[in-house]
Design an enzyme around this catalytic site. Structure first.
Site, PDB file in Angstrom:
ATOM      1  N   CYS A 125       0.854  -1.193   0.000  1.00  0.00           N
ATOM      2  CA  CYS A 125       0.000   0.000   0.000  1.00  0.00           C
ATOM      3  C   CYS A 125       0.893   1.248   0.000  1.00  0.00           C
ATOM      4  O   CYS A 125       1.718   1.403  -0.893  1.00  0.00           O
ATOM      5  CB  CYS A 125      -0.938  -0.056   1.206  1.00  0.00           C
ATOM      6  SG  CYS A 125      -2.228   1.193   1.228  1.00  0.00           S
ATOM      7  N   ASP A 183      -8.881  -3.597  -6.717  1.00  0.00           N
ATOM      8  CA  ASP A 183      -8.366  -2.587  -5.792  1.00  0.00           C
ATOM      9  C   ASP A 183      -8.789  -1.195  -6.268  1.00  0.00           C
ATOM     10  O   ASP A 183      -8.299  -0.717  -7.281  1.00  0.00           O
ATOM     11  CB  ASP A 183      -6.836  -2.689  -5.728  1.00  0.00           C
ATOM     12  CG  ASP A 183      -6.221  -1.716  -4.742  1.00  0.00           C
ATOM     13  OD1 ASP A 183      -6.936  -0.834  -4.231  1.00  0.00           O
ATOM     14  OD2 ASP A 183      -5.013  -1.851  -4.472  1.00  0.00           O
ATOM     15  N   HIS A 214      -7.825  -4.718  -2.425  1.00  0.00           N
ATOM     16  CA  HIS A 214      -6.720  -4.037  -1.774  1.00  0.00           C
ATOM     17  C   HIS A 214      -6.364  -4.743  -0.466  1.00  0.00           C
ATOM     18  O   HIS A 214      -7.235  -5.244   0.233  1.00  0.00           O
ATOM     19  CB  HIS A 214      -7.100  -2.582  -1.486  1.00  0.00           C
ATOM     20  CG  HIS A 214      -5.970  -1.746  -0.979  1.00  0.00           C
ATOM     21  ND1 HIS A 214      -4.905  -1.377  -1.772  1.00  0.00           N
ATOM     22  CD2 HIS A 214      -5.734  -1.223   0.251  1.00  0.00           C
ATOM     23  CE1 HIS A 214      -4.063  -0.653  -1.062  1.00  0.00           C
ATOM     24  NE2 HIS A 214      -4.543  -0.544   0.167  1.00  0.00           N
TER      25      HIS A 214
END
Length: 246
Positions: A125, A183, A214
């Site tokens: 991330c 995502d 995600h």
């Protein structure tokens, strides 16, 4: 391979950067991986990821990404409040803070007797973006990027105006790029933009997209996909073995 843990304060131009390091118990020299966290800092899932990678014969250093902003040892919760704090800091922290942290940690590791001097980066991330950006440093020979956010949009750091995308051509090592097709933080158009830029700049990379959401690597919560995570960790180990243990 059994591992050990230590916590160090890495000197930076501003304040010491608390960093958790995992490395093999057996004496010797090992290549190092800078492992960057999500916006929540050094949570359980991040430290377990680091432990797993260290068990394959690496020194894995996990810096606190908001060392300039939060009290050392702060971990944000996986809830709305933690997300708000983490996202605000992602946008309020100067890019220079992230860059100086990476440069300081690379310098620190290369001075340690247990490190070969070979450096790789890895992240998830926000940490995927930071690992990619750290890989622009000359010393880094490989990076494993898991759904790195804000690379395509440049919306990282103070003013949401970072230059990572424009600097992609500076990547000298090998990159492994991993994405989830479901995502929303890095949509198809964003992934395509990064892919095209990496091709146009003729950098060395592999590209992997999975039917996943995600944070599918995070081993807490209902987003976790254990099968894909196992596969992706294996690919990362293969990359670092090939690039850092030669």
């Amino acid at each position: 391979m059994k591992i050990k843990e230590e916590v160090v304060l890495v000197p930076t131009p501003t304040v010491p950067m608390r960093t958790v390091i995992y490395r093999p118990q057996e004496e010797g020299e090992y290549p190092a991986i800078l492992l960057y966290s999500e916006i929540f800092q050094l949570s359980g899932p991040i430290l377990r990821s680091a432990q797993m990678m260290a068990g394959h014969g690496f020194v894995v250093a996990c810096p606190e990404v908001y060392y300039d902003n939060l009290e050392a040892g702060t971990v944000l919760a996986y809830d709305d409040e933690g997300k708000e704090v983490g996202n605000n800091l992602k946008w309020d922290t100067p890019i220079e803070s992230f860059d100086k942290g990476a440069q300081s940690l690379i310098s620190f590791l290369q001075k340690q007797t247990y490190c070969t001097g070979k450096i790789g980066t890895m992240g998830f991330c926000l940490g995927g973006h930071l690992a990619f950006r750290a890989a622009l440093e000359d010393e880094v020979e490989a990076c494993a990027i898991f759904y790195g956010t804000d690379i395509h949009s440049g919306t990282l750091g103070t003013g949401k105006n970072c230059d990572t995308f424009e600097r992609i051509g500076e990547l000298k090592g090998e990159a492994m790029m991993v994405w989830g097709r479901q995502d929303p933080h890095v949509p198809k158009e964003g992934r395509q933009r990064i892919y095209n830029q990496m091709c146009d700049k003729e950098v060395l990379f592999s590209w992997h997209e999975f039917n996943a959401v995600h944070a599918f690597m995070r081993d807490e919560g209902d987003r976790y996909n254990p099968q894909l995570a196992h596969q992706c960790y294996g690919m990362a180990v293969d990359l670092f073995n090939r690039r850092l243990k030669i």
